[in-house]
Design an enzyme around this catalytic site. Sequence first.
Site, PDB file in Angstrom:
ATOM      1  N   THR A   1       0.823  -0.987  -0.002  1.00 52.66           N
ATOM      2  CA  THR A   1      -0.010   0.130  -0.059  1.00 52.66           C
ATOM      3  C   THR A   1       0.832   1.244  -0.033  1.00 52.66           C
ATOM      4  O   THR A   1       1.906   1.393   0.442  1.00 52.66           O
ATOM      5  CB  THR A   1      -0.854   0.110   1.142  1.00 52.66           C
ATOM      6  OG1 THR A   1      -0.302   0.411   2.433  1.00 52.66           O
ATOM      7  CG2 THR A   1      -1.615  -1.343   1.483  1.00 52.66           C
TER       8      THR A   1
ATOM      9  N   ASP B   1      -3.770   5.865   2.583  1.00 54.65           N
ATOM     10  CA  ASP B   1      -3.101   7.148   3.013  1.00 54.65           C
ATOM     11  C   ASP B   1      -3.552   7.182   4.456  1.00 54.65           C
ATOM     12  O   ASP B   1      -4.732   7.001   4.852  1.00 54.65           O
ATOM     13  CB  ASP B   1      -3.436   8.146   2.557  1.00 54.65           C
ATOM     14  CG  ASP B   1      -2.668   9.655   2.993  1.00 54.65           C
ATOM     15  OD1 ASP B   1      -2.620   9.693   3.854  1.00 54.65           O
ATOM     16  OD2 ASP B   1      -2.989  10.485   2.188  1.00 54.65           O
TER      17      ASP B   1
ATOM     18  N   ASN C   1       4.195   0.097   8.754  1.00 53.50           N
ATOM     19  CA  ASN C   1       5.876   0.801   8.534  1.00 53.50           C
ATOM     20  C   ASN C   1       5.585   2.445   8.190  1.00 53.50           C
ATOM     21  O   ASN C   1       6.326   3.210   8.495  1.00 53.50           O
ATOM     22  CB  ASN C   1       6.130   0.140   7.357  1.00 53.50           C
ATOM     23  CG  ASN C   1       7.272   0.932   6.838  1.00 53.50           C
ATOM     24  OD1 ASN C   1       8.507   0.988   7.025  1.00 53.50           O
ATOM     25  ND2 ASN C   1       7.306   1.571   5.705  1.00 53.50           N
TER      26      ASN C   1
ATOM     27  N   TYR D   1       8.638  14.152  16.604  1.00 51.92           N
ATOM     28  CA  TYR D   1       8.730  12.936  16.405  1.00 51.92           C
ATOM     29  C   TYR D   1       8.725  12.015  17.407  1.00 51.92           C
ATOM     30  O   TYR D   1       8.065  10.914  17.444  1.00 51.92           O
ATOM     31  CB  TYR D   1       9.925  12.858  15.304  1.00 51.92           C
ATOM     32  CG  TYR D   1      10.277  11.373  14.561  1.00 51.92           C
ATOM     33  CD1 TYR D   1       9.559  10.970  13.595  1.00 51.92           C
ATOM     34  CD2 TYR D   1      11.067  10.513  15.296  1.00 51.92           C
ATOM     35  CE1 TYR D   1       9.699   9.581  13.030  1.00 51.92           C
ATOM     36  CE2 TYR D   1      11.386   9.282  14.798  1.00 51.92           C
ATOM     37  CZ  TYR D   1      10.714   8.709  13.912  1.00 51.92           C
ATOM     38  OH  TYR D   1      10.868   7.553  13.317  1.00 51.92           O
TER      39      TYR D   1
ATOM     40  N   LYS E   1       6.178   9.063  18.130  1.00 51.91           N
ATOM     41  CA  LYS E   1       6.800   7.610  18.266  1.00 51.91           C
ATOM     42  C   LYS E   1       6.787   6.942  19.818  1.00 51.91           C
ATOM     43  O   LYS E   1       6.282   5.834  19.994  1.00 51.91           O
ATOM     44  CB  LYS E   1       8.301   7.552  17.869  1.00 51.91           C
ATOM     45  CG  LYS E   1       8.462   7.476  16.416  1.00 51.91           C
ATOM     46  CD  LYS E   1       7.817   6.164  15.765  1.00 51.91           C
ATOM     47  CE  LYS E   1       8.144   6.040  14.369  1.00 51.91           C
ATOM     48  NZ  LYS E   1       7.353   5.312  13.580  1.00 51.91           N
TER      49      LYS E   1
ATOM     50  N   THR F   1      17.651   5.318   4.604  1.00 52.46           N
ATOM     51  CA  THR F   1      16.377   5.683   3.589  1.00 52.46           C
ATOM     52  C   THR F   1      16.316   7.290   3.471  1.00 52.46           C
ATOM     53  O   THR F   1      16.933   7.874   3.938  1.00 52.46           O
ATOM     54  CB  THR F   1      15.310   5.240   4.264  1.00 52.46           C
ATOM     55  OG1 THR F   1      14.975   5.845   5.451  1.00 52.46           O
ATOM     56  CG2 THR F   1      15.377   3.698   4.867  1.00 52.46           C
TER      57      THR F   1
HETATM   58  N1  LIG Z   1      15.088   5.280   8.272  1.00 56.74           N
HETATM   59  C1  LIG Z   1      15.393   5.196   9.700  1.00 56.74           C
HETATM   60  O1  LIG Z   1      16.493   5.684  10.328  1.00 56.74           O
HETATM   61  C2  LIG Z   1      14.399   5.195  10.778  1.00 56.74           C
HETATM   62  C3  LIG Z   1      14.451   5.076  12.176  1.00 56.74           C
HETATM   63  C4  LIG Z   1      13.475   4.838  12.991  1.00 56.74           C
HETATM   64  C5  LIG Z   1      12.187   4.455  12.839  1.00 56.74           C
HETATM   65  N2  LIG Z   1      11.900   4.679  11.448  1.00 56.74           N
HETATM   66  C6  LIG Z   1      10.479   4.391  10.968  1.00 56.74           C
HETATM   67  O2  LIG Z   1      10.505   3.498   9.956  1.00 56.74           O
HETATM   68  C7  LIG Z   1       9.300   3.694   8.982  1.00 56.74           C
HETATM   69  C8  LIG Z   1       9.674   3.758   7.706  1.00 56.74           C
HETATM   70  O3  LIG Z   1      10.559   4.954   7.477  1.00 56.74           O
HETATM   71  P1  LIG Z   1      11.695   4.755   6.276  1.00 56.74           P
HETATM   72  O4  LIG Z   1      12.843   4.947   7.000  1.00 56.74           O
HETATM   73  O5  LIG Z   1      11.248   3.702   5.377  1.00 56.74           O
HETATM   74  O6  LIG Z   1      11.335   6.227   5.687  1.00 56.74           O
HETATM   75  P2  LIG Z   1      11.085   6.736   4.045  1.00 56.74           P
HETATM   76  O7  LIG Z   1      12.102   6.123   3.114  1.00 56.74           O
HETATM   77  O8  LIG Z   1      10.905   8.311   4.112  1.00 56.74           O
HETATM   78  O9  LIG Z   1       9.478   5.979   3.651  1.00 56.74           O
HETATM   79  C9  LIG Z   1       8.328   6.405   4.222  1.00 56.74           C
HETATM   80  C10 LIG Z   1       7.269   5.844   3.766  1.00 56.74           C
HETATM   81  O10 LIG Z   1       6.025   6.083   4.580  1.00 56.74           O
HETATM   82  C11 LIG Z   1       5.085   6.716   3.593  1.00 56.74           C
HETATM   83  N3  LIG Z   1       4.142   7.354   4.197  1.00 56.74           N
HETATM   84  C12 LIG Z   1       4.573   8.581   4.914  1.00 56.74           C
HETATM   85  N4  LIG Z   1       3.329   9.187   5.469  1.00 56.74           N
HETATM   86  C13 LIG Z   1       2.205   8.395   4.908  1.00 56.74           C
HETATM   87  C14 LIG Z   1       0.892   8.527   4.926  1.00 56.74           C
HETATM   88  N5  LIG Z   1       0.036   9.530   5.405  1.00 56.74           N
HETATM   89  N6  LIG Z   1       0.240   7.519   4.397  1.00 56.74           N
HETATM   90  C15 LIG Z   1       0.804   6.596   3.797  1.00 56.74           C
HETATM   91  N7  LIG Z   1       2.028   6.569   3.576  1.00 56.74           N
HETATM   92  C16 LIG Z   1       2.838   7.430   4.211  1.00 56.74           C
HETATM   93  C17 LIG Z   1       6.105   7.284   2.591  1.00 56.74           C
HETATM   94  O11 LIG Z   1       5.199   7.244   1.270  1.00 56.74           O
HETATM   95  P3  LIG Z   1       5.454   8.582   0.300  1.00 56.74           P
HETATM   96  O12 LIG Z   1       6.153   7.999  -0.833  1.00 56.74           O
HETATM   97  O13 LIG Z   1       3.984   8.737  -0.512  1.00 56.74           O
HETATM   98  O14 LIG Z   1       5.936   9.841   0.955  1.00 56.74           O
HETATM   99  C18 LIG Z   1       7.133   6.260   2.270  1.00 56.74           C
HETATM  100  O15 LIG Z   1       6.484   5.079   1.523  1.00 56.74           O
HETATM  101  C19 LIG Z   1       8.806   4.960   9.817  1.00 56.74           C
HETATM  102  O16 LIG Z   1       7.659   4.603  10.529  1.00 56.74           O
HETATM  103  C20 LIG Z   1       9.824   5.677  10.489  1.00 56.74           C
HETATM  104  O17 LIG Z   1       9.509   6.474  11.624  1.00 56.74           O
HETATM  105  C21 LIG Z   1      13.029   4.997  10.395  1.00 56.74           C
END
Ligand SMILES: NC(=O)c1ccc[n+]([C@@H]2O[C@H](COP(=O)([O-])OP(=O)(O)OC[C@H]3O[C@@H](n4cnc5c(N)ncnc54)[C@H](OP(=O)(O)O)[C@@H]3O)[C@@H](O)[C@H]2O)c1
Length: 240
Positions: free
Chosen positions: A36, A56, A79, A144, A148, A179
């Site tokens: 999704t 969304d 996620n 943030y 969380k 990412t």
């Molecule tokens: N990367 C890290 O260092 C890190 C560390 C701790 C936790 N996390 C957590 O890991 C998870 C994934 O993050 P990531 O690192 O993969 O970040 P990312 O590469 O920025 O990807 C974020 C994803 O979430 C989607 N998204 C954001 N808002 C949304 C909404 N309102 N409805 C549906 N989809 C939405 C984005 O879609 P679009 O493409 O449409 O924007 C994208 O697919 C998050 O919960 C983040 O807080 C990440």
Amino acid sequence: MDITGTTALVTGANRGIGLQYVNELLARGVAKVYATARRPDLIDTSDRRVTPLHLDLLDEKSIAEAAAVATDVTLIVNNAGITTGADLVTGDLDKIRLDMETHFFGTLRVIRAFAPVLAAHGGGAIINVMSVLSWFANEGTGSYSAAKAAEWNMTNGVRAELAGQGTLVQGVHLGAADTDIMAGRDVPKIDPAKVARASLDGLRAGSVEVLVDEPSRIVKAMLSAPLGAPPTASDARAVR
Ligand SMILES: NC(=O)c1ccc[n+]([C@@H]2O[C@H](COP(=O)([O-])OP(=O)(O)OC[C@H]3O[C@@H](n4cnc5c(N)ncnc54)[C@H](OP(=O)(O)O)[C@@H]3O)[C@@H](O)[C@H]2O)c1
């Protein structure tokens, strides 16, 4: 939980950690994965087991519509996430609300919509991807971190509420993965595939909490220390 032959749904599946969950689920033999996204046209459908779906977190209707379509799901991976970078004291309140709407209310909306679907299939599992920042805040992470932290205790509450229907609820915590959300931040980052692998290994073992990396393990362990206790030098290096 054995995921071979099951049907899963991943939010934010078009990139980052969500995409790695999709890839790892496929590698582990799921029958189908609803990938999704806000823009499902961005989903790679080269594997016929991938079904793109619009979802969304800020749009309750899109979540209800997804739940009406994906009635065969037994694993939900929550996620999707953002970071506005808003400060709590001086930042834009709308941004602070957006962090909370996304991580807390958005994730909760997905859980509420899909809990009956999971119950109908014997319980299944929910994975919530959170962060080491569920447990502490720094300058620049306030909004943030608060979102969380709220998601973390929501995860604990949901776990208790869904135990009766046999749903395993797993919380996943990590420091930094490579990412888009971490673009431009000069800190050690793990491969996002490692998050999906550790989480799904944990699911197979029935783990309700997965601490993916060293920073998440250190910070979780330090929660029992007095607030303000200085971390050791090696601890500080690991969570920086
Ligand atoms: N990367 C890290 O260092 C890190 C560390 C701790 C936790 N996390 C957590 O890991 C998870 C994934 O993050 P990531 O690192 O993969 O970040 P990312 O590469 O920025 O990807 C974020 C994803 O979430 C989607 N998204 C954001 N808002 C949304 C909404 N309102 N409805 C549906 N989809 C939405 C984005 O879609 P679009 O493409 O449409 O924007 C994208 O697919 C998050 O919960 C983040 O807080 C990440």
